[in-house]
Design an enzyme around this catalytic site. Structure first.
Site, mmCIF file in Angstrom:
data_model
loop_
_atom_site.group_PDB
_atom_site.id
_atom_site.type_symbol
_atom_site.label_atom_id
_atom_site.label_comp_id
_atom_site.label_asym_id
_atom_site.label_seq_id
_atom_site.Cartn_x
_atom_site.Cartn_y
_atom_site.Cartn_z
ATOM 1 N N VAL A 1 38.227 63.177 -98.386
ATOM 2 C CA VAL A 1 37.240 62.296 -97.765
ATOM 3 C C VAL A 1 37.164 60.967 -98.516
ATOM 4 C CG1 VAL A 1 34.807 62.036 -97.145
ATOM 5 C CG2 VAL A 1 35.905 64.273 -96.932
ATOM 6 N N CYS A 2 37.365 61.011 -99.822
ATOM 7 C CA CYS A 2 37.157 59.833 -100.675
ATOM 8 C C CYS A 2 37.939 58.588 -100.230
ATOM 9 C CB CYS A 2 37.473 60.174 -102.127
ATOM 10 S SG CYS A 2 36.433 61.498 -102.790
ATOM 11 N N PRO A 3 39.239 58.688 -99.928
ATOM 12 C CA PRO A 3 39.941 57.470 -99.523
ATOM 13 C C PRO A 3 39.417 56.882 -98.222
ATOM 14 C CG PRO A 3 41.341 59.411 -99.220
ATOM 15 C CD PRO A 3 40.153 59.839 -100.019
ATOM 16 N N GLU B 280 36.331 56.755 -97.273
ATOM 17 C CA GLU B 280 35.125 55.982 -97.580
ATOM 18 C C GLU B 280 35.471 54.651 -98.241
ATOM 19 O OE1 GLU B 280 31.523 58.920 -98.484
ATOM 20 O OE2 GLU B 280 33.112 59.064 -99.980
ATOM 21 N N ILE B 281 36.338 54.706 -99.253
ATOM 22 C CA ILE B 281 36.671 53.489 -99.999
ATOM 23 C C ILE B 281 37.365 52.477 -99.095
ATOM 24 C CG2 ILE B 281 38.049 52.578 -101.904
ATOM 25 C CD1 ILE B 281 37.569 55.359 -103.271
#
Length: 273
Positions: free
Chosen positions: A125-127, A129-130
Site C-alpha cells: 500500500v505504501c508506494p 500513498e507516496i
C-alpha cells in the site's frame, strides 16, 4: 448446601469449625483454578482478535519474512503529539530530489505541513500513498502547504526504492521528501511506532504555519489514506484561521460556514430548512 449439611450434621460447634477450616483450602484452590482458566480463555480471544489486524484477504498484510518479527503485538508508545499543541520537534536525513539532505520541522515554519508515516519501503500500500501525494504536490503548494513522508527505513533504502521503477513496485522520481527515522525516535514521539513489529502504523499529522498540530489520522495497516480528504482538511483549517468561522461536516471551499455564536449559527441553519 445439602452436601455441606451432611458433612456438618451431628457435630458440636467446635468440631464444625474444625471441619470448615479443613475444607477451606481445597475450596479456595478450586476457585483460583476456575478464575485462571477464564483468564486464559479471555487472553486467547484477545490474541485472536489482535492477530486479525494483520491478516487481510487471505494473507498476511505484512508477512513475518518482511517485518522479521512477530506480528502478534500492537504495543504503541505514549504519543507526545497532541491536538492544538506544538507538534513534537523532529530532525533527520531525508532524500530530496535524489540527494541526502538534513531536514527539520522548523524548516516549514510559516507553512502548513502534511507529515505522514508509512510502515516500510518496498511494500504494498505504501508506494500507492507516496506516489498519490507526490503526483499532487502542486495542489498542496498552491495553498502554502508542504508534504513529508517518513518511515523507519534508512535514507539508503529510500534512495534504492526511488531508483526502482514504478512498474516493479518502486517509486520512481518522487517530488516529496522521504525522511529516515532509523532510530525510531520520531515515530515514538508521534505515537505510531509498533514496538514488536519494528515499523509504524499509517499516521498522518497536519501541522499549521505556527507549528501547532491541528489534525491526526491513524490507520491500521491494510488501508491507505485519501489525498482528497487531506487537501480538504488543510483548506478547512486555513479557512477557519483566516475567517474565524467554523466548517460543518463535509465542508469544501465555497461551501457555507457557521458563525460560532448562538445568534450567528441561525443564519446557517435557516438556509437548511
Amino acid at each position: 448446601m445439602e452436601t455441606w449439611s451432611k458433612l456438618l450434621d451431628g457435630t458440636t460447634p467446635s468440631r464444625r469449625w474444625r471441619k470448615l477450616v479443613l475444607l477451606l483450602p481445597p475450596l479456595l484452590l478450586f476457585l483460583l483454578q476456575t478464575e485462571a482458566l477464564q483468564g486464559l480463555e479471555s487472553d486467547d480471544r484477545f490474541r485472536t482478535r489482535e492477530n486479525e489486524c494483520h491478516f487481510y484477504a487471505g494473507g498476511q498484510v505484512y508477512p513475518g519474512e518482511v517485518s522479521r518479527v512477530s506480528v502478534a503485538d500492537h504495543s504503541l508508545h505514549l504519543s507526545k503529539a497532541k491536538i492544538s499543541k506544538p507538534a513534537p520537534y523532529w530532525e533527520g536525513t531525508a532524500v530530496i530530489n535524489g540527494e541526502f539532505k538534513e531536514l527539520k520541522l522548523t524548516d516549514y515554519r510559516g507553512k502548513y505541513l502534511v507529515f505522514f508515516f508509512y510502515p516500510l519501503d518496498f511494500t504494498f500500500v505504501c508506494p500507492t500513498e507516496i506516489i498519490a501525494f507526490g503526483d499532487r504536490i502542486e495542489e498542496f503548494k498552491s495553498i502554502n502547504t508542504e508534504v513529508v513522508a517518513c518511515s523507519v527505513d534508512s535514507q539508503f533504502t529510500h534512495l534504492a526504492w526511488i531508483n526502482t521503477p514504478r512498474r516493479q513496485g518502486g517509486l520512481g522520481p518522487i517530488r516529496i521528501p522521504l525522511l529516515s527515522d532509523l532510530n525510531h525516535q520520531i515515530s515514538k514521539d508521534y505515537g505510531v511506532y509498533l514496538e514488536d513489529s519494528g515499523h509504524t502504523l499509517r499516521g498522518l499529522f497536519i501541522i499549521d504555519d505556527k507549528g501547532v498540530l491541528r489534525q491526526i489520522t491513524l490507520n491500521d495497516l491494510p488501508v491507505g489514506r485519501s489525498v482528497d480528504e487531506t487537501l480538504r482538511l488543510v483548506q478547512a483549517f486555513q479557512y477557519t484561521d483566516k475567517h474565524g468561522e467554523v466548517c460543518p461536516a463535509g465542508w469544501k471551499p465555497g461551501s457555507e460556514t457557521i458563525i460560532p455564536d448562538p445568534a450567528g449559527k441561525l443564519k446557517y441553519f435557516d438556509k437548511l430548512n
